[in-house]
Write a protein that holds these residues in place. Structure first.
Motif, PDB file in Angstrom:
ATOM      1  N   UNK A 113       0.859  -1.180   0.000  1.00  9.65           N
ATOM      2  CA  UNK A 113       0.000   0.000   0.000  1.00  9.65           C
ATOM      3  C   UNK A 113       0.902   1.239   0.000  1.00  9.65           C
ATOM      4  N   UNK A 114       0.295   2.390  -0.216  1.00 15.42           N
ATOM      5  CA  UNK A 114       1.037   3.648  -0.164  1.00 15.42           C
ATOM      6  C   UNK A 114       1.698   3.820   1.197  1.00 15.42           C
ATOM      7  N   UNK A 115       0.951   3.588   2.253  1.00 18.43           N
ATOM      8  CA  UNK A 115       1.489   3.748   3.612  1.00 18.43           C
ATOM      9  C   UNK A 115       2.660   2.796   3.855  1.00 18.43           C
ATOM     10  N   UNK A 116       2.544   1.572   3.366  1.00 19.08           N
ATOM     11  CA  UNK A 116       3.627   0.596   3.541  1.00 19.08           C
ATOM     12  C   UNK A 116       4.877   1.011   2.771  1.00 19.08           C
ATOM     13  N   UNK A 117       4.688   1.525   1.557  1.00 17.18           N
ATOM     14  CA  UNK A 117       5.843   1.972   0.768  1.00 17.18           C
ATOM     15  C   UNK A 117       6.532   3.145   1.449  1.00 17.18           C
ATOM     16  N   UNK A 118       5.754   4.102   1.939  1.00 18.04           N
ATOM     17  CA  UNK A 118       6.336   5.253   2.642  1.00 18.04           C
ATOM     18  C   UNK A 118       7.119   4.761   3.861  1.00 18.04           C
ATOM     19  N   UNK A 119       6.543   3.848   4.618  1.00 20.69           N
ATOM     20  CA  UNK A 119       7.222   3.312   5.805  1.00 20.69           C
ATOM     21  C   UNK A 119       8.505   2.580   5.410  1.00 20.69           C
ATOM     22  N   UNK A 120       8.473   1.809   4.328  1.00 16.44           N
ATOM     23  CA  UNK A 120       9.661   1.089   3.863  1.00 16.44           C
ATOM     24  C   UNK A 120      10.766   2.070   3.470  1.00 16.44           C
ATOM     25  N   UNK A 121      10.384   3.152   2.799  1.00 17.47           N
ATOM     26  CA  UNK A 121      11.369   4.177   2.408  1.00 17.47           C
ATOM     27  C   UNK A 121      11.946   4.832   3.662  1.00 17.47           C
ATOM     28  N   UNK A 122      11.102   5.187   4.629  1.00 16.75           N
ATOM     29  CA  UNK A 122      11.583   5.809   5.864  1.00 16.75           C
ATOM     30  C   UNK A 122      12.563   4.894   6.595  1.00 16.75           C
TER      31      UNK A 122
END
Length: 171
Positions: free
Chosen positions: A151-160
């Motif tokens: 999901x978008x939230x998961x991708x953002x968290x993975x990048x962080x």
């Protein structure tokens, strides 16, 4: 934190992830595609159609190389790695993160290929572009993040998490 530059194929989520990532990190956000459209007074697809792919790649390189910002999440166009000068400038500006997706995911996300402003030469397919660019993204990136099946939230968290891990590593 210095700049974060998100690279990847069209449809990989550079702009979408970039906006949310910038908010989460308290940074500014800059979309280079919008900068080009503003400078040139035309949509990306019109620029490609009227001036050709090679000239468009030059416009994109010029836009990327003109960037002078701090504390910004940057979403350059998908073809930003096609000009060496742009790749070098992005690496010097900050941390380059490659949002990697399988070709099948890229194709599934792009519903408007003919009008989206993708730098495709006549006769070239999305698969051709993917095969050409993937090694360039890998070469340019400081960090590669698998953005598939998230999901978008998961991708953002993975990048962080990838950024935090990189900043914790000794120089």
């Amino acid at each position: 934190m210095d700049n974060i530059i998100l690279i990847g194929m069209p449809g990989s989520g550079k702009s979408t992830v970039g906006v949310v990532l910038a908010k989460a990190l308290g940074m500014s956000f800059l979309d280079v595609d919008l900068l080009i459209q503003e400078r040139e007074g035309a949509l990306l697809q019109a620029l490609i159609d009227q001036r050709g792919v090679e000239r468009f790649l030059d416009l994109e390189r010029d836009a990327v190389c003109s960037l002078d910002c701090r504390g910004t999440v940057v979403a350059p166009g998908g073809s930003c790695v096609c000009r060496e000068e742009a790749a070098v400038h992005m690496r010097a500006m900050g941390t380059v993160v490659y949002l990697q997706l399988p070709l099948e995911d890229v194709a599934a996300r792009i519903h408007n290929q003919a009008s989206r402003g993708i730098a495709l030469s006549p006769g070239q397919t999305l698969a051709d572009v993917y095969r050409y660019r993937a090694p360039l993204y890998e070469k340019c990136a400081h960090i590669t993040v698998d953005a598939g099946g998230q999901s978008l939230a998961e991708t953002v968290q993975t990048v962080k998490e990838a950024l935090a891990k990189r900043s914790a590593e000794p120089s």
